[in-house]
Motif scaffolding. Structure first.
Motif, PDB file in Angstrom:
ATOM      1  N   ARG A 117      74.772  34.504  52.032  1.00 34.11           N
ATOM      2  CA  ARG A 117      73.889  35.175  53.051  1.00 34.11           C
ATOM      3  C   ARG A 117      72.903  34.185  53.721  1.00 34.11           C
ATOM      4  NH1 ARG A 117      71.593  39.182  48.467  1.00 34.11           N
ATOM      5  NH2 ARG A 117      70.591  37.474  47.319  1.00 34.11           N
ATOM      6  N   PRO A 118      72.599  34.144  54.969  1.00 34.32           N
ATOM      7  CA  PRO A 118      71.837  33.057  55.406  1.00 34.32           C
ATOM      8  C   PRO A 118      70.385  32.973  55.129  1.00 34.32           C
ATOM      9  CG  PRO A 118      72.201  34.795  57.231  1.00 34.32           C
ATOM     10  CD  PRO A 118      73.129  35.076  55.820  1.00 34.32           C
ATOM     11  N   GLN A 119      69.767  34.184  54.527  1.00 38.06           N
ATOM     12  CA  GLN A 119      68.411  34.260  53.989  1.00 38.06           C
ATOM     13  C   GLN A 119      68.400  34.890  52.554  1.00 38.06           C
ATOM     14  OE1 GLN A 119      65.584  33.459  56.046  1.00 38.06           O
ATOM     15  NE2 GLN A 119      67.021  32.754  57.538  1.00 38.06           N
ATOM     16  N   PHE A 120      67.373  34.329  51.943  1.00 39.90           N
ATOM     17  CA  PHE A 120      67.129  34.654  50.443  1.00 39.90           C
ATOM     18  C   PHE A 120      66.268  36.014  50.661  1.00 39.90           C
ATOM     19  CE2 PHE A 120      65.789  34.543  45.907  1.00 39.90           C
ATOM     20  CZ  PHE A 120      67.103  34.327  45.659  1.00 39.90           C
ATOM     21  N   PRO A 121      66.566  37.320  49.768  1.00 35.77           N
ATOM     22  CA  PRO A 121      65.961  38.095  49.877  1.00 35.77           C
ATOM     23  C   PRO A 121      64.481  38.270  50.115  1.00 35.77           C
ATOM     24  CG  PRO A 121      67.279  38.460  47.743  1.00 35.77           C
ATOM     25  CD  PRO A 121      67.253  37.015  48.157  1.00 35.77           C
ATOM     26  N   SER A 122      63.998  39.123  50.812  1.00 30.08           N
ATOM     27  CA  SER A 122      62.488  39.031  51.293  1.00 30.08           C
ATOM     28  C   SER A 122      62.427  38.053  52.338  1.00 30.08           C
ATOM     29  CB  SER A 122      61.564  39.368  50.418  1.00 30.08           C
ATOM     30  OG  SER A 122      61.841  40.305  49.428  1.00 30.08           O
ATOM     31  N   ASN A 123      63.267  37.458  52.872  1.00 29.51           N
ATOM     32  CA  ASN A 123      63.058  36.329  53.770  1.00 29.51           C
ATOM     33  C   ASN A 123      62.313  34.907  53.292  1.00 29.51           C
ATOM     34  OD1 ASN A 123      64.872  37.139  55.787  1.00 29.51           O
ATOM     35  ND2 ASN A 123      63.300  38.483  56.798  1.00 29.51           N
ATOM     36  N   VAL A 124      62.255  35.071  51.935  1.00 30.22           N
ATOM     37  CA  VAL A 124      61.558  34.068  51.318  1.00 30.22           C
ATOM     38  C   VAL A 124      62.261  32.661  51.169  1.00 30.22           C
ATOM     39  CG1 VAL A 124      59.968  35.400  50.073  1.00 30.22           C
ATOM     40  CG2 VAL A 124      62.107  34.532  48.860  1.00 30.22           C
TER      41      VAL A 124
END
Length: 146
Positions: A117-124
């Protein structure tokens, strides 16, 4: 007897990435050490420069837990029997070495699919690279507010 930081890191490397070859194991070791040396965010507060604190931070590494979901986790650091390669990679990472592809990555996970996925959870975190079965993520500005 308590394990040394070197022993803990060697066991974590074997447990989390033992089947990923030297590059995969170095990448995982780099993430642990990036957390140890984090200059902000939760890892700077939790880790305080300690490999032990980072490895045993709750909910971070499945291999640091003897139980998962209420059941015994047989693949944990206590059941590992590191070989010389695991100690060599631990020493390499503790000495400050990192793979360029891992950069400042603070997270990795196995998506059990061909895509990260392009982002890690919570966009951190944002996707930095994939090495073997693991996706690696560098921190965003949002991480430093954690």
């Amino acid at each position: 007897m308590a394990y040394s930081d070197r022993e803990l890191l060697a066991r974590l490397i074997e447990c989390e990435a033992g089947g990923e070859g030297d590059t995969g194991m170095k990448a995982v070791a780099g993430v642990v050490m990036n957390r140890v040396h984090a200059t902000g965010g939760e890892y700077a507060r939790v880790g305080q420069g300690s490999i032990r604190n980072i490895i045993f931070q709750p909910g971070q590494f499945v291999c640091a837990s003897e139980t998962e979901g209420g059941a015994y986790n047989p693949q944990n650091i206590y059941n590992m029997r590191p070989q010389q390669i695991h100690y060599d990679i631990a020493d390499w990472a503790i000495a400050g070495n990192r793979l360029p592809d891992v950069a400042e990555s603070l997270w990795f996970y196995n998506p059990f699919s061909p895509n990260c996925r392009p982002q890690f959870p919570s966009n951190v975190g944002y996707l930095q690279t994939r090495i073997g079965d693991h996706c690696f993520y560098n921190p965003t500005d949002a991480y430093y507010k954690t």
